[in-house]
Write an enzyme that holds these catalytic residues in place. Sequence first.
Site, PDB file in Angstrom:
ATOM      1  N   ASP A  26       4.722 -25.618 -49.473  1.00 26.28           N
ATOM      2  CA  ASP A  26       3.488 -25.775 -48.709  1.00 26.28           C
ATOM      3  C   ASP A  26       3.807 -26.260 -47.290  1.00 26.28           C
ATOM      4  O   ASP A  26       3.168 -25.850 -46.326  1.00 26.28           O
ATOM      5  CB  ASP A  26       2.549 -26.748 -49.426  1.00 26.28           C
ATOM      6  CG  ASP A  26       1.125 -26.681 -48.902  1.00 26.28           C
ATOM      7  OD1 ASP A  26       0.707 -25.600 -48.451  1.00 26.28           O
ATOM      8  OD2 ASP A  26       0.441 -27.711 -48.941  1.00 26.28           O
ATOM      9  N   ASP A  29       5.826 -23.175 -45.308  1.00 24.88           N
ATOM     10  CA  ASP A  29       5.149 -21.952 -44.866  1.00 24.88           C
ATOM     11  C   ASP A  29       4.597 -22.079 -43.454  1.00 24.88           C
ATOM     12  O   ASP A  29       4.766 -21.181 -42.630  1.00 24.88           O
ATOM     13  CB  ASP A  29       4.080 -21.494 -45.868  1.00 24.88           C
ATOM     14  CG  ASP A  29       2.922 -22.457 -46.019  1.00 24.88           C
ATOM     15  OD1 ASP A  29       2.960 -23.570 -45.473  1.00 24.88           O
ATOM     16  OD2 ASP A  29       1.948 -22.083 -46.703  1.00 24.88           O
ATOM     17  N   ASP A  47      -4.193 -19.979 -45.889  1.00 26.38           N
ATOM     18  CA  ASP A  47      -3.478 -21.156 -46.381  1.00 26.38           C
ATOM     19  C   ASP A  47      -4.444 -22.156 -47.008  1.00 26.38           C
ATOM     20  O   ASP A  47      -4.197 -22.687 -48.093  1.00 26.38           O
ATOM     21  CB  ASP A  47      -2.681 -21.807 -45.251  1.00 26.38           C
ATOM     22  CG  ASP A  47      -1.843 -22.967 -45.738  1.00 26.38           C
ATOM     23  OD1 ASP A  47      -0.981 -22.757 -46.618  1.00 26.38           O
ATOM     24  OD2 ASP A  47      -2.046 -24.102 -45.247  1.00 26.38           O
ATOM     25  N   ASP A  51      -4.614 -23.276 -50.900  1.00 26.28           N
ATOM     26  CA  ASP A  51      -4.516 -24.700 -51.262  1.00 26.28           C
ATOM     27  C   ASP A  51      -5.638 -25.100 -52.200  1.00 26.28           C
ATOM     28  O   ASP A  51      -5.422 -25.838 -53.171  1.00 26.28           O
ATOM     29  CB  ASP A  51      -4.546 -25.582 -50.016  1.00 26.28           C
ATOM     30  CG  ASP A  51      -3.260 -25.570 -49.222  1.00 26.28           C
ATOM     31  OD1 ASP A  51      -2.241 -25.043 -49.718  1.00 26.28           O
ATOM     32  OD2 ASP A  51      -3.277 -26.093 -48.078  1.00 26.28           O
TER      33      ASP A  51
END
Length: 170
Positions: A26, A29, A47, A51
């Site tokens: 995480d 990226d 993203d 999440d």
Amino acid sequence: MAAGAAFALGKPFAGGLLILFSGVFDILDGGVARAKGRITPFGGVLDSVCDRYSDGLMFLGIIAGAVNGRLVLSPIVQIEGWLWAGFALIGSFLVSYTRARAESAGCRKLSVGIAERTERMILLALGGISGFLSWALVLVAVFSHITIIQRVLRAKSILSKPSEVDSQKP
């Protein structure tokens, strides 16, 4: 998804390790996108959506593990662990939603609060690894809801003053 599956199967230690492992990716990226000059508004949206799916699946795994009896969560203040996981899930989603909604209403980056995603994931990972997952869920639930209140109050403060909203607009 793997952390959620581990929790559902009653393997909190593995779930905690998988949260930490996924946290590395995480972090990477966004760093890779910045390093390659490939940051896009859509990438940020994608993203955030990923999440939320990740968070939701993890909490659902904890709830499933508790309900199916494979994951032992001690009641805390006479509230069952699966219910604490539900409060934590709601809080986690609302922390993100409150920020996004306040920012769309005119607040610049609204990052106030004590329970950003990183802090919540670290608490859950440590809870799974240490055997104190029930307490980790309580902390995530309580800190998330405190963060929501902090953000709502900060948004109210900013949005109640037209000159401050105007100065914060990009």
